[in-house]
Motif scaffolding. Structure first.
Motif, PDB file in Angstrom:
ATOM      1  N   SER A 289      12.986  -6.756   1.469  1.00 39.76           N
ATOM      2  CA  SER A 289      11.740  -6.083   1.858  1.00 39.76           C
ATOM      3  C   SER A 289      10.967  -6.856   2.927  1.00 39.76           C
ATOM      4  CB  SER A 289      10.861  -5.823   0.635  1.00 39.76           C
ATOM      5  OG  SER A 289      10.491  -7.024   0.028  1.00 39.76           O
ATOM      6  N   LYS A 290      11.176  -8.172   3.004  1.00 38.91           N
ATOM      7  CA  LYS A 290      10.552  -8.948   4.081  1.00 38.91           C
ATOM      8  C   LYS A 290      11.338  -8.767   5.371  1.00 38.91           C
ATOM      9  CE  LYS A 290       8.239 -12.117   1.087  1.00 38.91           C
ATOM     10  NZ  LYS A 290       8.279 -13.321   0.324  1.00 38.91           N
ATOM     11  N   GLY A 291      12.619  -8.462   5.237  1.00 32.23           N
ATOM     12  CA  GLY A 291      13.468  -8.074   6.355  1.00 32.23           C
ATOM     13  C   GLY A 291      13.600  -9.064   7.484  1.00 32.23           C
ATOM     14  N   LYS A 292      14.818  -9.193   7.994  1.00 30.87           N
ATOM     15  CA  LYS A 292      15.084  -9.989   9.191  1.00 30.87           C
ATOM     16  C   LYS A 292      15.303  -9.017  10.347  1.00 30.87           C
ATOM     17  CE  LYS A 292      18.744 -12.056   7.610  1.00 30.87           C
ATOM     18  NZ  LYS A 292      19.909 -12.916   7.439  1.00 30.87           N
ATOM     19  N   LYS A 293      14.762  -9.327  11.489  1.00 30.23           N
ATOM     20  CA  LYS A 293      14.929  -8.465  12.665  1.00 30.23           C
ATOM     21  C   LYS A 293      16.390  -8.343  13.073  1.00 30.23           C
ATOM     22  CE  LYS A 293      10.709  -7.328  13.807  1.00 30.23           C
ATOM     23  NZ  LYS A 293      10.253  -5.979  13.696  1.00 30.23           N
ATOM     24  N   GLU A 294      17.177  -9.407  12.813  1.00 30.12           N
ATOM     25  CA  GLU A 294      18.581  -9.358  13.217  1.00 30.12           C
ATOM     26  C   GLU A 294      19.463  -8.706  12.169  1.00 30.12           C
ATOM     27  OE1 GLU A 294      17.343 -13.035  11.606  1.00 30.12           O
ATOM     28  OE2 GLU A 294      16.497 -12.357  13.454  1.00 30.12           O
ATOM     29  N   GLY A 295      18.905  -8.312  11.033  1.00 29.20           N
ATOM     30  CA  GLY A 295      19.657  -7.617  10.000  1.00 29.20           C
ATOM     31  C   GLY A 295      20.557  -8.543   9.202  1.00 29.20           C
ATOM     32  N   GLU A 296      21.281  -7.949   8.252  1.00 33.46           N
ATOM     33  CA  GLU A 296      22.185  -8.708   7.391  1.00 33.46           C
ATOM     34  C   GLU A 296      23.527  -8.001   7.326  1.00 33.46           C
ATOM     35  OE1 GLU A 296      22.413 -10.370   2.832  1.00 33.46           O
ATOM     36  OE2 GLU A 296      20.510  -9.661   3.619  1.00 33.46           O
ATOM     37  N   ILE A 297      24.598  -8.730   7.539  1.00 33.66           N
ATOM     38  CA  ILE A 297      25.943  -8.155   7.485  1.00 33.66           C
ATOM     39  C   ILE A 297      26.263  -7.809   6.039  1.00 33.66           C
ATOM     40  CG2 ILE A 297      28.407  -8.573   7.848  1.00 33.66           C
ATOM     41  CD1 ILE A 297      27.597 -10.510  10.108  1.00 33.66           C
ATOM     42  N   VAL A 298      26.625  -6.525   5.791  1.00 27.54           N
ATOM     43  CA  VAL A 298      26.973  -6.094   4.442  1.00 27.54           C
ATOM     44  C   VAL A 298      28.448  -5.698   4.320  1.00 27.54           C
ATOM     45  CG1 VAL A 298      24.630  -5.400   3.838  1.00 27.54           C
ATOM     46  CG2 VAL A 298      26.177  -3.730   4.867  1.00 27.54           C
ATOM     47  N   PHE A 299      29.126  -5.552   5.463  1.00 29.80           N
ATOM     48  CA  PHE A 299      30.540  -5.175   5.448  1.00 29.80           C
ATOM     49  C   PHE A 299      31.206  -5.709   6.701  1.00 29.80           C
ATOM     50  CE2 PHE A 299      33.989  -2.313   6.695  1.00 29.80           C
ATOM     51  CZ  PHE A 299      34.754  -2.288   5.541  1.00 29.80           C
TER      52      PHE A 299
ATOM     53  N   VAL B 193      25.810  -3.748   9.538  1.00 32.42           N
ATOM     54  CA  VAL B 193      24.622  -4.577   9.370  1.00 32.42           C
ATOM     55  C   VAL B 193      23.498  -3.703   8.821  1.00 32.42           C
ATOM     56  CG1 VAL B 193      22.922  -6.029  10.561  1.00 32.42           C
ATOM     57  CG2 VAL B 193      25.310  -6.053  11.290  1.00 32.42           C
ATOM     58  N   ARG B 194      22.788  -4.220   7.801  1.00 31.60           N
ATOM     59  CA  ARG B 194      21.673  -3.488   7.205  1.00 31.60           C
ATOM     60  C   ARG B 194      20.351  -4.009   7.756  1.00 31.60           C
ATOM     61  NH1 ARG B 194      20.202  -6.154   3.231  1.00 31.60           N
ATOM     62  NH2 ARG B 194      22.015  -5.973   1.909  1.00 31.60           N
ATOM     63  N   PHE B 195      19.448  -3.074   8.094  1.00 32.92           N
ATOM     64  CA  PHE B 195      18.090  -3.393   8.512  1.00 32.92           C
ATOM     65  C   PHE B 195      17.129  -2.660   7.580  1.00 32.92           C
ATOM     66  CE2 PHE B 195      20.756  -3.469  12.265  1.00 32.92           C
ATOM     67  CZ  PHE B 195      20.401  -4.651  12.885  1.00 32.92           C
ATOM     68  N   TYR B 196      15.957  -3.234   7.341  1.00 35.09           N
ATOM     69  CA  TYR B 196      14.931  -2.555   6.552  1.00 35.09           C
ATOM     70  C   TYR B 196      13.768  -2.215   7.461  1.00 35.09           C
ATOM     71  CZ  TYR B 196      11.248  -1.619   3.177  1.00 35.09           C
ATOM     72  OH  TYR B 196      10.220  -1.033   2.482  1.00 35.09           O
ATOM     73  N   ASP B 197      13.442  -0.925   7.521  1.00 37.63           N
ATOM     74  CA  ASP B 197      12.310  -0.430   8.304  1.00 37.63           C
ATOM     75  C   ASP B 197      11.142  -0.244   7.329  1.00 37.63           C
ATOM     76  OD1 ASP B 197      10.435   0.945   9.776  1.00 37.63           O
ATOM     77  OD2 ASP B 197      11.805   2.527  10.433  1.00 37.63           O
ATOM     78  N   LYS B 198      10.293  -1.250   7.261  1.00 35.18           N
ATOM     79  CA  LYS B 198       9.192  -1.252   6.285  1.00 35.18           C
ATOM     80  C   LYS B 198       8.218  -0.099   6.534  1.00 35.18           C
ATOM     81  CE  LYS B 198       5.933  -4.415   4.142  1.00 35.18           C
ATOM     82  NZ  LYS B 198       5.514  -5.809   4.033  1.00 35.18           N
TER      83      LYS B 198
END
Length: 155
Positions: free
Chosen positions: A94-104, A118-123
C-alpha cells in the motif's frame, strides 16, 4: 564475496516470484520435426496479494530448437488479471514503490531474454496494475501489455 552476495539476492528474489501453470495452448504453425509453434495460456496467483490471479498468453517457438529449449520465443505477450476474492494489501504494497515489484518471471530464450510481470499500486484509484513485458528490446522499445485490478468490496 561479490559473487556470493549476487547469488544470495538472486535466490531471495526467486522465492517471491510466482510460478505459472499452463491452462492450455493452440498451435499456430505446423512443424514437421519437433513441436509446433504455439500460443500458451498460463495462470499464476500474485504471491503477495491474496485473491488476484493473472492470465498470460505468450508465443512459444517450436521446431527442433524449441523442442530442445534452445529457441528464442518472440516478445509477444498479453495479460489479464482478476480479483477472485477479498483483497487486503500489506503495508509494504500500500505504500508502493514507483518502480513496482516483480511478481512473475519466465525465461524465453536460452540466456538473455525474460518475460516479466511487475505489480504497481495506484493509491489514488485503489487499483493494482500489472505490466507484462519482455526485457529484450525490439525496434527500440520493449513490447508490453497491462492489466488493472480495481480493489472492490467482496461479499
Amino acid at each position: 564475496m561479490k559473487y556470493s552476495i549476487l547469488f544470495f539476492t538472486t535466490v531471495l528474489s526467486a522465492l517471491s516470484v510466482a510460478h505459472a501453470e499452463e491452462i492450455g495452448s493452440v498451435d499456430t504453425v505446423f512443424k514437421l520435426i519437433g513441436p509446433d509453434h504455439k500460443i500458451v495460456v498460463e495462470a499464476f496467483d500474485d504471491p503477495d496479494v491474496k485473491n488476484v490471479t493473472c492470465y498470460l498468453s505468450r508465443a512459444k517457438t517450436g521446431g527442433i530448437k524449441g523442442g530442445l529449449g534452445l529457441a528464442e520465443d518472440t516478445s509477444d505477450a498479453a495479460i489479464s488479471c482478476q480479483q477472485t476474492g477479498p483483497i487486503e494489501l500489506s503495508d509494504a504494497i500500500s505504500k508502493g514503490k514507483k518502480e513496482g515489484e516483480i511478481v512473475f518471471k519466465k525465461r524465453t530464450s536460452l540466456v538473455f531474454k525474460k518475460l516479466q510481470v511487475v505489480r504497481f499500486y495506484d493509491k489514488k484509484r485503489n487499483t493494482l496494475a500489472y505490466l507484462a513485458y519482455s526485457d529484450k528490446l525490439v525496434d527500440g522499445s520493449p513490447k508490453n501489455a497491462i492489466s488493472a485490478v480495481p480493489i472492490m468490496p467482496w461479499k
